[in-house]
Design a protein around this motif. Structure first.
Motif, PDB file in Angstrom:
ATOM      1  N   ALA A 272       0.826  -1.215   0.000  1.00 54.49           N
ATOM      2  CA  ALA A 272       0.000   0.000   0.000  1.00 54.49           C
ATOM      3  C   ALA A 272       0.859   1.263   0.000  1.00 54.49           C
ATOM      4  N   PHE A 273       2.067   1.162  -0.611  1.00 55.06           N
ATOM      5  CA  PHE A 273       2.999   2.294  -0.678  1.00 55.06           C
ATOM      6  C   PHE A 273       3.361   2.813   0.715  1.00 55.06           C
ATOM      7  N   GLY A 274       3.231   1.953   1.708  1.00 50.17           N
ATOM      8  CA  GLY A 274       3.569   2.350   3.072  1.00 50.17           C
ATOM      9  C   GLY A 274       2.519   3.200   3.747  1.00 50.17           C
ATOM     10  N   LEU A 275       1.411   3.457   3.041  1.00 51.72           N
ATOM     11  CA  LEU A 275       0.400   4.364   3.595  1.00 51.72           C
ATOM     12  C   LEU A 275      -1.003   3.769   3.507  1.00 51.72           C
ATOM     13  N   PRO A 276      -1.212   2.612   4.163  1.00 49.00           N
ATOM     14  CA  PRO A 276      -2.586   2.121   4.249  1.00 49.00           C
ATOM     15  C   PRO A 276      -3.451   3.108   5.040  1.00 49.00           C
ATOM     16  N   ASP A 277      -4.748   2.940   4.963  1.00 47.97           N
ATOM     17  CA  ASP A 277      -5.667   3.925   5.556  1.00 47.97           C
ATOM     18  C   ASP A 277      -5.376   4.188   7.035  1.00 47.97           C
ATOM     19  N   ASP A 278      -5.055   3.112   7.780  1.00 47.51           N
ATOM     20  CA  ASP A 278      -4.851   3.323   9.216  1.00 47.51           C
ATOM     21  C   ASP A 278      -3.608   4.162   9.491  1.00 47.51           C
ATOM     22  N   VAL A 279      -2.567   3.981   8.684  1.00 44.56           N
ATOM     23  CA  VAL A 279      -1.358   4.795   8.880  1.00 44.56           C
ATOM     24  C   VAL A 279      -1.656   6.257   8.550  1.00 44.56           C
ATOM     25  N   LEU A 280      -2.352   6.488   7.449  1.00 44.12           N
ATOM     26  CA  LEU A 280      -2.707   7.872   7.104  1.00 44.12           C
ATOM     27  C   LEU A 280      -3.568   8.507   8.193  1.00 44.12           C
ATOM     28  N   GLU A 281      -4.507   7.717   8.702  1.00 43.18           N
ATOM     29  CA  GLU A 281      -5.402   8.268   9.733  1.00 43.18           C
ATOM     30  C   GLU A 281      -4.634   8.622  11.001  1.00 43.18           C
ATOM     31  N   GLU A 282      -3.563   7.854  11.282  1.00 40.76           N
ATOM     32  CA  GLU A 282      -2.782   8.090  12.508  1.00 40.76           C
ATOM     33  C   GLU A 282      -1.641   9.079  12.279  1.00 40.76           C
ATOM     34  N   THR A 283      -1.601   9.703  11.119  1.00 48.01           N
ATOM     35  CA  THR A 283      -0.520  10.648  10.799  1.00 48.01           C
ATOM     36  C   THR A 283      -1.019  12.083  10.967  1.00 48.01           C
ATOM     37  N   ASP A 284      -0.303  12.836  11.821  1.00 49.25           N
ATOM     38  CA  ASP A 284      -0.618  14.259  11.972  1.00 49.25           C
ATOM     39  C   ASP A 284       0.122  15.102  10.936  1.00 49.25           C
ATOM     40  N   VAL A 285       1.355  14.683  10.624  1.00 48.44           N
ATOM     41  CA  VAL A 285       2.158  15.414   9.641  1.00 48.44           C
ATOM     42  C   VAL A 285       2.847  14.398   8.733  1.00 48.44           C
ATOM     43  N   LEU A 286       2.704  14.596   7.422  1.00 50.99           N
ATOM     44  CA  LEU A 286       3.320  13.709   6.435  1.00 50.99           C
ATOM     45  C   LEU A 286       4.437  14.462   5.717  1.00 50.99           C
ATOM     46  N   ILE A 287       5.662  13.926   5.817  1.00 52.66           N
ATOM     47  CA  ILE A 287       6.816  14.478   5.094  1.00 52.66           C
ATOM     48  C   ILE A 287       7.038  13.611   3.864  1.00 52.66           C
ATOM     49  N   TRP A 288       7.238  14.242   2.699  1.00 51.53           N
ATOM     50  CA  TRP A 288       7.168  13.523   1.429  1.00 51.53           C
ATOM     51  C   TRP A 288       8.368  13.868   0.554  1.00 51.53           C
ATOM     52  N   TRP A 289       9.297  12.913   0.411  1.00 52.87           N
ATOM     53  CA  TRP A 289      10.413  13.107  -0.528  1.00 52.87           C
ATOM     54  C   TRP A 289      10.214  12.161  -1.706  1.00 52.87           C
ATOM     55  N   ALA A 290      10.112  12.690  -2.887  1.00 51.53           N
ATOM     56  CA  ALA A 290       9.875  11.869  -4.067  1.00 51.53           C
ATOM     57  C   ALA A 290      10.578  12.495  -5.252  1.00 51.53           C
ATOM     58  N   HIS A 291      11.071  11.660  -6.166  1.00 50.44           N
ATOM     59  CA  HIS A 291      11.772  12.179  -7.335  1.00 50.44           C
ATOM     60  C   HIS A 291      11.446  11.384  -8.599  1.00 50.44           C
ATOM     61  N   LYS A 292      11.589  10.056  -8.514  1.00 44.71           N
ATOM     62  CA  LYS A 292      11.567   9.239  -9.726  1.00 44.71           C
ATOM     63  C   LYS A 292      10.218   8.587 -10.020  1.00 44.71           C
ATOM     64  N   THR A 293       9.391   8.447  -9.026  1.00 43.16           N
ATOM     65  CA  THR A 293       8.251   7.533  -9.156  1.00 43.16           C
ATOM     66  C   THR A 293       6.906   8.235  -8.989  1.00 43.16           C
ATOM     67  N   HIS A 294       6.854   9.530  -9.325  1.00 47.48           N
ATOM     68  CA  HIS A 294       5.576  10.244  -9.160  1.00 47.48           C
ATOM     69  C   HIS A 294       4.429   9.510  -9.866  1.00 47.48           C
ATOM     70  N   ASP A 295       4.712   9.028 -11.084  1.00 42.62           N
ATOM     71  CA  ASP A 295       3.634   8.468 -11.903  1.00 42.62           C
ATOM     72  C   ASP A 295       3.095   7.142 -11.373  1.00 42.62           C
ATOM     73  N   THR A 296       3.905   6.429 -10.599  1.00 42.72           N
ATOM     74  CA  THR A 296       3.448   5.120 -10.119  1.00 42.72           C
ATOM     75  C   THR A 296       2.575   5.232  -8.873  1.00 42.72           C
ATOM     76  N   LEU A 297       2.538   6.390  -8.249  1.00 48.45           N
ATOM     77  CA  LEU A 297       1.681   6.530  -7.065  1.00 48.45           C
ATOM     78  C   LEU A 297       0.213   6.459  -7.504  1.00 48.45           C
ATOM     79  N   PRO A 298      -0.559   5.569  -6.896  1.00 48.09           N
ATOM     80  CA  PRO A 298      -1.964   5.463  -7.318  1.00 48.09           C
ATOM     81  C   PRO A 298      -2.717   6.782  -7.128  1.00 48.09           C
ATOM     82  N   ASP A 299      -3.542   7.111  -8.109  1.00 52.73           N
ATOM     83  CA  ASP A 299      -4.340   8.341  -8.005  1.00 52.73           C
ATOM     84  C   ASP A 299      -5.194   8.346  -6.742  1.00 52.73           C
TER      85      ASP A 299
END
Ligand code: ZN
Length: 237
Positions: A51-78
């Motif tokens: 789940a790209f490391g971010l299943p629903d429960d992890v997202l729900e339990e996240t107050d702040v999300l830090i996001w470093w991405a460069h090569k794989t923008h297109d593969t992230l599910p919409d």
């Protein structure tokens, strides 16, 4: 406690130069720095986890999300990008770094192309152009990065609430490199630094800025519902 999730693409094993600088990935260096603050509960996640490391429960339990991405923008599910946007609208803080200016969640939140100019090798000075902002607390008026990727204008973003940092590069560019916005109940801080193969995320000033940004973007009263709800009529006393 502020619950922080530091996410990256986990691509260090595909690039010898990057692996030499970040053997466990950028997420690990950022997380280790943030863990020095006892008020932060820090976890890491990456794109190659289920789940790209971010299943629903992890997202729900996240107050702040830090996001470093460069090569794989297109593969992230919409759908995941949309879920991140919805979390921000409900109050989750979002801190996209470096090439995340082209990531799906950032573009969804901004509504613009996110395009800019770049040049891979340069010397940089970062100027604090909004010293009264909480993200600039204990950050020098100006400091240097001996080597960083130059980003330049025009940077196609909506007008920021604040341009907290502005960068100057020896090659001639200037860039609105540290910008804030509010989206729904959430706060966003984009920070341009952090090319794959440069040691920027070990810099104490950079670590301080990201730590400050965590506290500034964190939801102050928890995440809110986005439902339209019928209100009972007020009764005049
Ligand atoms: Zn880069």
């Amino acid at each position: 406690m502020i619950r922080v999730t530091v996410w990256d693409e986990n691509i260090q094993n595909e690039n010898e130069k990057m692996k030499a600088v970040y053997p466990q990935g950028i997420r690990t260096v950022l997380a280790e720095a943030l863990k020095n603050n006892p008020e932060l509960d820090v976890r890491v996640a990456h794109a190659q986890m289920p789940a790209f490391g971010l299943p629903d429960d992890v997202l729900e339990e996240t107050d702040v999300l830090i996001w470093w991405a460069h090569k794989t923008h297109d593969t992230l599910p919409d759908l995941l990008a949309e879920k991140i946007k919805q979390q921000v609208l409900r109050g989750m803080g979002f801190i996209p770094l470096h090439s995340a200016h082209l990531s799906k969640p950032f573009l969804l939140l901004m509504g613009t192309s996110g395009t800019l100019k770049y040049r891979y090798v340069d010397y940089e000075r970062i100027w604090t152009t909004c010293p009264m902002h909480p993200i600039a607390k204990d950050v020098p008026e100006v400091f240097e990065l001996e080597i960083e990727e130059a980003y330049g204008e025009y940077f196609d973003i909506p007008k920021p609430d604040d341009v907290v940092f502005t960068s100057w590069f020896e090659g001639g560019s200037v860039f609105r490199g540290g910008c804030t916005w509010t989206r729904g109940m959430g706060k966003v801080f984009y920070f341009h630094v952090g090319h794959d193969t440069y040691p920027t995320f070990y810099n104490k000033n950079i670590q301080k800025i990201i730590e400050n940004a965590v506290f500034w973007t964190a939801p102050q009263m928890g995440k809110r519902s986005l439902l339209c709800e019928e209100e009972p009529a007020w009764v005049r006393p």
